[in-house]
Design a protein around this motif. Structure first.
Motif, PDB file in Angstrom:
ATOM      1  N   ASP A  13      31.295 -15.768 -62.357  1.00  0.00           N
ATOM      2  CA  ASP A  13      30.671 -16.248 -63.523  1.00  0.00           C
ATOM      3  C   ASP A  13      31.593 -17.463 -63.685  1.00  0.00           C
ATOM      4  OD1 ASP A  13      29.577 -16.949 -65.753  1.00  0.00           O
ATOM      5  OD2 ASP A  13      30.359 -14.964 -66.829  1.00  0.00           O
ATOM      6  N   TRP A  14      31.501 -18.565 -63.312  1.00  0.00           N
ATOM      7  CA  TRP A  14      32.639 -19.756 -63.535  1.00  0.00           C
ATOM      8  C   TRP A  14      32.300 -20.310 -65.037  1.00  0.00           C
ATOM      9  CZ3 TRP A  14      36.507 -20.428 -60.445  1.00  0.00           C
ATOM     10  CH2 TRP A  14      36.260 -19.955 -58.913  1.00  0.00           C
ATOM     11  N   ARG A  15      33.297 -20.499 -65.646  1.00  0.00           N
ATOM     12  CA  ARG A  15      33.141 -21.022 -67.102  1.00  0.00           C
ATOM     13  C   ARG A  15      34.301 -22.057 -67.372  1.00  0.00           C
ATOM     14  NH1 ARG A  15      32.027 -15.964 -70.853  1.00  0.00           N
ATOM     15  NH2 ARG A  15      30.389 -15.087 -69.823  1.00  0.00           N
ATOM     16  N   LEU A  16      33.716 -23.392 -67.893  1.00  0.00           N
ATOM     17  CA  LEU A  16      34.749 -24.400 -68.100  1.00  0.00           C
ATOM     18  C   LEU A  16      35.140 -23.982 -69.537  1.00  0.00           C
ATOM     19  CD1 LEU A  16      36.118 -27.033 -67.543  1.00  0.00           C
ATOM     20  CD2 LEU A  16      34.028 -28.274 -68.377  1.00  0.00           C
ATOM     21  N   ASP A  17      36.338 -23.783 -69.874  1.00  0.00           N
ATOM     22  CA  ASP A  17      36.933 -23.222 -71.147  1.00  0.00           C
ATOM     23  C   ASP A  17      37.325 -24.743 -71.952  1.00  0.00           C
ATOM     24  OD1 ASP A  17      37.262 -21.695 -73.148  1.00  0.00           O
ATOM     25  OD2 ASP A  17      39.056 -20.785 -71.977  1.00  0.00           O
ATOM     26  N   GLU A  18      37.988 -24.387 -73.027  1.00  0.00           N
ATOM     27  CA  GLU A  18      38.621 -25.599 -73.525  1.00  0.00           C
ATOM     28  C   GLU A  18      39.318 -26.917 -72.713  1.00  0.00           C
ATOM     29  OE1 GLU A  18      42.081 -25.053 -75.826  1.00  0.00           O
ATOM     30  OE2 GLU A  18      42.600 -23.298 -74.780  1.00  0.00           O
ATOM     31  N   VAL A  19      39.024 -28.135 -73.337  1.00  0.00           N
ATOM     32  CA  VAL A  19      39.293 -29.196 -72.185  1.00  0.00           C
ATOM     33  C   VAL A  19      40.330 -30.242 -73.146  1.00  0.00           C
ATOM     34  CG1 VAL A  19      38.501 -31.422 -71.275  1.00  0.00           C
ATOM     35  CG2 VAL A  19      37.406 -29.121 -70.921  1.00  0.00           C
ATOM     36  N   ALA A  20      41.422 -30.672 -72.764  1.00  0.00           N
ATOM     37  CA  ALA A  20      42.059 -31.577 -73.544  1.00  0.00           C
ATOM     38  C   ALA A  20      41.951 -32.914 -73.297  1.00  0.00           C
ATOM     39  CB  ALA A  20      43.641 -31.313 -73.441  1.00  0.00           C
ATOM     40  N   ILE A  30      35.405 -16.209 -64.307  1.00  0.00           N
ATOM     41  CA  ILE A  30      36.932 -16.852 -64.011  1.00  0.00           C
ATOM     42  C   ILE A  30      36.541 -18.173 -64.860  1.00  0.00           C
ATOM     43  CG2 ILE A  30      38.148 -18.264 -62.197  1.00  0.00           C
ATOM     44  CD1 ILE A  30      37.055 -16.362 -60.293  1.00  0.00           C
ATOM     45  N   ARG A  31      37.809 -18.241 -65.732  1.00  0.00           N
ATOM     46  CA  ARG A  31      37.527 -19.355 -66.649  1.00  0.00           C
ATOM     47  C   ARG A  31      38.609 -20.549 -66.283  1.00  0.00           C
ATOM     48  NH1 ARG A  31      39.382 -17.960 -71.518  1.00  0.00           N
ATOM     49  NH2 ARG A  31      39.936 -16.056 -71.116  1.00  0.00           N
ATOM     50  N   ILE A  32      38.406 -21.800 -66.461  1.00  0.00           N
ATOM     51  CA  ILE A  32      39.202 -22.862 -66.091  1.00  0.00           C
ATOM     52  C   ILE A  32      39.030 -23.894 -67.361  1.00  0.00           C
ATOM     53  CG2 ILE A  32      39.508 -25.088 -64.707  1.00  0.00           C
ATOM     54  CD1 ILE A  32      38.023 -23.676 -62.431  1.00  0.00           C
ATOM     55  N   GLY A  33      40.237 -24.218 -67.706  1.00  0.00           N
ATOM     56  CA  GLY A  33      40.575 -24.950 -69.126  1.00  0.00           C
ATOM     57  C   GLY A  33      41.832 -25.979 -69.092  1.00  0.00           C
ATOM     58  N   SER A  34      41.905 -26.707 -70.123  1.00  0.00           N
ATOM     59  CA  SER A  34      43.276 -27.428 -70.074  1.00  0.00           C
ATOM     60  C   SER A  34      43.545 -27.457 -71.702  1.00  0.00           C
ATOM     61  CB  SER A  34      43.204 -28.848 -69.619  1.00  0.00           C
ATOM     62  OG  SER A  34      42.053 -29.832 -70.078  1.00  0.00           O
ATOM     63  N   ARG A  35      44.763 -27.616 -72.079  1.00  0.00           N
ATOM     64  CA  ARG A  35      45.067 -27.645 -73.566  1.00  0.00           C
ATOM     65  C   ARG A  35      46.190 -28.585 -73.748  1.00  0.00           C
ATOM     66  NH1 ARG A  35      45.302 -22.027 -72.831  1.00  0.00           N
ATOM     67  NH2 ARG A  35      47.379 -21.414 -72.313  1.00  0.00           N
ATOM     68  N   ALA A  36      46.388 -29.367 -74.896  1.00  0.00           N
ATOM     69  CA  ALA A  36      47.606 -29.966 -75.252  1.00  0.00           C
ATOM     70  C   ALA A  36      48.367 -29.248 -76.213  1.00  0.00           C
ATOM     71  CB  ALA A  36      47.326 -31.235 -75.748  1.00  0.00           C
ATOM     72  N   ASP A  37      49.924 -29.039 -76.210  1.00  0.00           N
ATOM     73  CA  ASP A  37      50.418 -28.431 -77.006  1.00  0.00           C
ATOM     74  C   ASP A  37      51.678 -29.496 -77.178  1.00  0.00           C
ATOM     75  OD1 ASP A  37      51.831 -26.433 -78.426  1.00  0.00           O
ATOM     76  OD2 ASP A  37      52.611 -25.231 -76.841  1.00  0.00           O
ATOM     77  N   GLY A  38      51.318 -30.056 -78.231  1.00  0.00           N
ATOM     78  CA  GLY A  38      52.597 -30.988 -78.780  1.00  0.00           C
ATOM     79  C   GLY A  38      52.592 -32.066 -77.859  1.00  0.00           C
ATOM     80  N   SER A  39      54.005 -32.197 -77.279  1.00  0.00           N
ATOM     81  CA  SER A  39      54.244 -33.167 -76.365  1.00  0.00           C
ATOM     82  C   SER A  39      53.897 -32.778 -74.941  1.00  0.00           C
ATOM     83  CB  SER A  39      55.496 -33.777 -76.254  1.00  0.00           C
ATOM     84  OG  SER A  39      56.340 -32.679 -76.179  1.00  0.00           O
TER      85      SER A  39
END
Length: 485
Positions: free
Chosen positions: A359-366, A398-407
């Motif tokens: 169960d592939w899921r695209l999580d949050e995207v930066a 299975i979740r795949i994603g990216s995020r921004a944390d400050g710099s």
């Protein structure tokens, strides 16, 4: 007949001077030049001062006589002097000579040269003073110059004279100032010799102090050399004791740090060779055993070929992974370029979906632009996704994603499998180390996948983290460098 054998010469290689001796020799050379220059300069200044004082004294005495000759009067007659002898007699009676100085009046005698008139009664530290040297008086009286230097066996004389002419054009008399510079020059020479003696003592003291100081300063260097000579591949434990905070101490610290890196590198190399040999020995043994036991039955031969091919493919993957890890030490392992993180995350998601029925899921995207190598990051993320597939069953998420944390930015893969055991979490990123959490059995890989992920993360100036997923499972995070808006 005499037989002459080949000449033998005892030619021993010259031992080069140590750094301690060279430093000391250069120090002594510079000290000798400096002290010699100071002594010579001091002597030159003192000699110049003596010359200046003598010339000033001669000019002063002759100037006083010239002024008296021009304006003086005879105390007996009250009129100007007409007799040169009387002029000299009256003037010299009123004078007092300085040390090493003679004031003499000379009157010419036809056919006999000058005669002494009067001189101050003073004892001079010379063997033959001028007033007792008739030849010297005659040479001064007959000299056409008004000043000069007279070299005698008994000592040098600096003189100045004022000719006195009262009748006719020829000088009838002369006033002479004679100075004996021997004592002044001797004082200058004494000072010069004292300075040379002090310089010699200073050089001796400098030699002793310089030898001790140079030895203390160069002691870490000798220890470094001794340690380097004793180092072997089997013993890299020797270290240099560090004392102080100067450049030599920094050299010792740098050498110790180099030894630490070498020790870790050799330890990793030995471990790597042992693990690689173990991992490659197993498929080789399997291939050899099946080939030795292979019979003539076509079905058996086909099964043997299939097993051998599978083991060879596994060996090929191990070799490729080892080559990749070896390249990770090179500076060109990654080629960063501006990349849109949202687009890269979507590409990784699309490629990972083909790895298994999950169960592939695209999580949050930066939505950020970052400097990274998209191919290496994709390789790392796909490896993490493959690892998640191996530890999950069809239908699990299975979740795949990216995020921004400050710099900083992070890319992650989250699975809902059994998670990672605490004892495995400490070693799974090391080479040839595999976890035990796949339904209680070891995985079939060589244990290099997560090592490659860590190498890619570190090449980007980041790291890979592992922590448990809420509700069960494991979360792998690539924490990379700074993001650009």
């Amino acid at each position: 007949m005499t037989t002459t054998g080949p000449a033998t010469t005892d030619e021993r290689p010259r031992r080069p001077l140590s750094a301690r001796v060279r430093i000391l020799l250069w120090l002594l050379l510079m000290m000798a030049v400096a002290l010699g220059s100071v002594a010579a300069t001091t002597r030159s200044i003192l000699v110049r001062d003596v010359e200046h004082r003598i010339n000033g004294l001669l000019a002063q005495e002759t100037g006083e006589f010239a002024h008296f000759e021009e304006r003086g009067v005879d105390p007996e007659t009250g009129r100007p002097f007409t007799d040169p002898g009387r002029l000299l007699h009256v003037f010299l009676e009123r004078q007092y000579a300085d040390p090493d100085e003679e004031l003499i009046g000379l009157v010419g005698r036809q056919g006999r040269g000058p005669a002494q008139i009067i001189q101050p009664p003073r004892d001079l530290p010379v063997t033959v003073p001028l007033h007792r040297d008739a030849d010297a008086r005659r040479r001064i009286f007959d000299s056409p110059g008004s000043t000069g230097v007279l070299d005698r066996a008994s000592g040098e004389i600096r003189w100045a004279k004022v000719a006195v002419a009262r009748h006719g054009s020829e000088p009838d008399a002369a006033f002479v100032v004679a100075f004996h510079p021997g004592r002044e020059q001797g004082g200058v020479d004494d000072v010069f010799r004292i300075m040379l003696a002090i310089s010699g003592v200073a050089l001796v003291l400098t030699t002793g102090i310089g030898w001790v100081v140079a030895g203390r300063i160069l002691q870490p260097v000798r220890l470094v050399r001794a340690a380097a000579a004793q180092l072997t591949e089997q013993d890299l434990t020797r270290r240099i004791p560090v004392r102080g905070k100067d450049d030599v101490a920094a050299l010792a610290e740098t050498f110790n740090a180099m030894l630490d890196r070498l020790e870790r590198a050799f330890a990793a190399q030995r471990e790597f060779v042992d693990d690689a040999g173990h991992e490659l020995r197993t498929p080789i043994t399997i291939v050899r055993g099946h080939l030795e036991l292979m019979g003539d039955d076509p079905a058996e031969r086909e099964e043997t070929v299939r097993l051998v091919t599978d083991e060879l493919d596994r060996m090929s993957r191990i070799v490729e992974d080892l080559l990749l890890l070896a390249k990770a030490e090179r500076p060109d392992f990654v080629t960063p370029e501006p990349v849109q993180l949202a687009e890269l995350t979507a590409d990784v998601y699309v490629k990972a979906r083909t790895l298994g029925e999950r169960d592939w899921r695209l999580d949050e995207v930066a939505d950020r632009e970052v400097e990274l190598d998209p191919q290496r990051i994709t390789q790392a993320m796909v490896q993490l996704a493959q690892n998640a597939v191996q530890h999950t069953t069809p239908g699990q998420t299975i979740r795949i994603g990216s995020r921004a944390d400050g710099s900083r930015v992070e890319l992650y893969v989250v699975d809902s499998g059994p998670g990672v055991q605490p004892q495995d979490a400490r070693v799974i990123f090391e080479r040839f180390r595999r976890g035990t959490s796949r339904r209680g059995a070891r995985g079939s890989g060589a244990g290099l996948g997560l090592s490659i992920v860590r190498a890619i993360a570190e090449a980007h100036g980041g790291r890979v983290r592992l922590h448990d997923t809420e509700g069960g499972g494991a979360t792998f995070v690539l924490a990379l460098g700074e993001a650009r808006t």
